[in-house]
Motif scaffolding. Sequence first.
Motif, mmCIF file in Angstrom:
data_model
loop_
_atom_site.group_PDB
_atom_site.id
_atom_site.type_symbol
_atom_site.label_atom_id
_atom_site.label_comp_id
_atom_site.label_asym_id
_atom_site.label_seq_id
_atom_site.Cartn_x
_atom_site.Cartn_y
_atom_site.Cartn_z
ATOM 1 N N MET A 1 0.841 -1.205 0.000
ATOM 2 C CA MET A 1 0.000 0.000 0.000
ATOM 3 C C MET A 1 0.874 1.253 0.000
ATOM 4 O O MET A 1 1.804 1.369 0.793
ATOM 5 N N MET A 2 0.555 2.156 -0.887
ATOM 6 C CA MET A 2 1.319 3.400 -1.016
ATOM 7 C C MET A 2 0.621 4.534 -0.275
ATOM 8 O O MET A 2 -0.600 4.678 -0.327
ATOM 9 N N ILE A 3 1.419 5.353 0.395
ATOM 10 C CA ILE A 3 0.910 6.508 1.138
ATOM 11 C C ILE A 3 1.385 7.785 0.466
ATOM 12 O O ILE A 3 2.554 7.908 0.090
ATOM 13 N N SER A 4 0.453 8.727 0.294
ATOM 14 C CA SER A 4 0.792 10.064 -0.184
ATOM 15 C C SER A 4 0.498 11.062 0.924
ATOM 16 O O SER A 4 -0.633 11.134 1.407
ATOM 17 N N VAL A 5 1.506 11.806 1.330
ATOM 18 C CA VAL A 5 1.318 12.909 2.272
ATOM 19 C C VAL A 5 1.303 14.191 1.449
ATOM 20 O O VAL A 5 2.235 14.453 0.694
ATOM 21 N N CYS A 6 0.240 14.972 1.573
ATOM 22 C CA CYS A 6 0.094 16.196 0.792
ATOM 23 C C CYS A 6 0.194 17.412 1.705
ATOM 24 O O CYS A 6 -0.579 17.553 2.655
ATOM 25 N N GLY B 1 -1.121 7.774 -4.058
ATOM 26 C CA GLY B 1 -1.225 6.771 -3.015
ATOM 27 C C GLY B 1 -2.612 6.178 -2.837
ATOM 28 O O GLY B 1 -3.616 6.740 -3.276
ATOM 29 N N ASP B 2 -2.642 5.025 -2.173
ATOM 30 C CA ASP B 2 -3.905 4.392 -1.794
ATOM 31 C C ASP B 2 -4.540 5.118 -0.618
ATOM 32 O O ASP B 2 -5.756 5.107 -0.446
ATOM 33 N N VAL B 3 -3.691 5.733 0.197
ATOM 34 C CA VAL B 3 -4.135 6.508 1.352
ATOM 35 C C VAL B 3 -3.464 7.872 1.303
ATOM 36 O O VAL B 3 -2.274 7.970 0.995
#
Length: 231
Positions: free
Chosen positions: A1-6, A79-81
């Motif tokens: 699972m990939m995480i994107s912090v924006c 990301g997925d999250v």
Amino acid sequence: MMISVCMAVFNGEDFIRKQLDSIVSQLKENDELIISDDGSTDKTLDIIKSFNDNRIKLFYSGKRSIIMNFENALCKAKGDVIFLADQDDIWYPNKITETLLYLEKYDLVFSNASVFKEDILETTLLYSGNKNRTGLIRNLIKNNYIGATMAFKSAILEKALPFPSQIYMHDAWISSIAEITGKTFFINKPLIYYRRHGNNASETGSKSTNSLFRKLKIRYNLAKSLLQRLL
């Protein structure tokens, strides 16, 4: 699972290094930290570039709008999250792992926060008590969602983008979409240190200075935008 912090940034040289340290230390190799800059003229960009981390992806907005700055970052998220982050806070070391546990069951979650001004050793909780802080009507009356503590699944982001032109803040819009189309949850424990310094881009934790007419207009525009998007 990939995480994107924006993260949306603008002239954040005083505090951004500590925030970046607190986030990058929790990212895995395939995660990303997407930063949208709104035309900083201080050393913010130099500090970001000094990390020399391939997971940090810097983009430029220049719209002079916190909403559009966040939208610019969110549009790039793969990301997925997705986690939202402000430039001047500090994340708890367990923020990502703790949040992901709740996202196994819910589509969008947000947490309490430890509010501080000068020293994180002297903090107060942003929210006290065990009140239920989710629910569409409750949050149309008074928004409880703290953008800086929010995380949500990519399916929520797909429904929320693009942002309508008349919304007041991005967190109220994204959370309202989640209230209608998914399951939401308030984590009643602090997962970030939320800095108050007088120049914050939002009024979170402070008494609103909007007139009654302005408050009603904000809620009307939000409700109208939700109907237009979902119907």
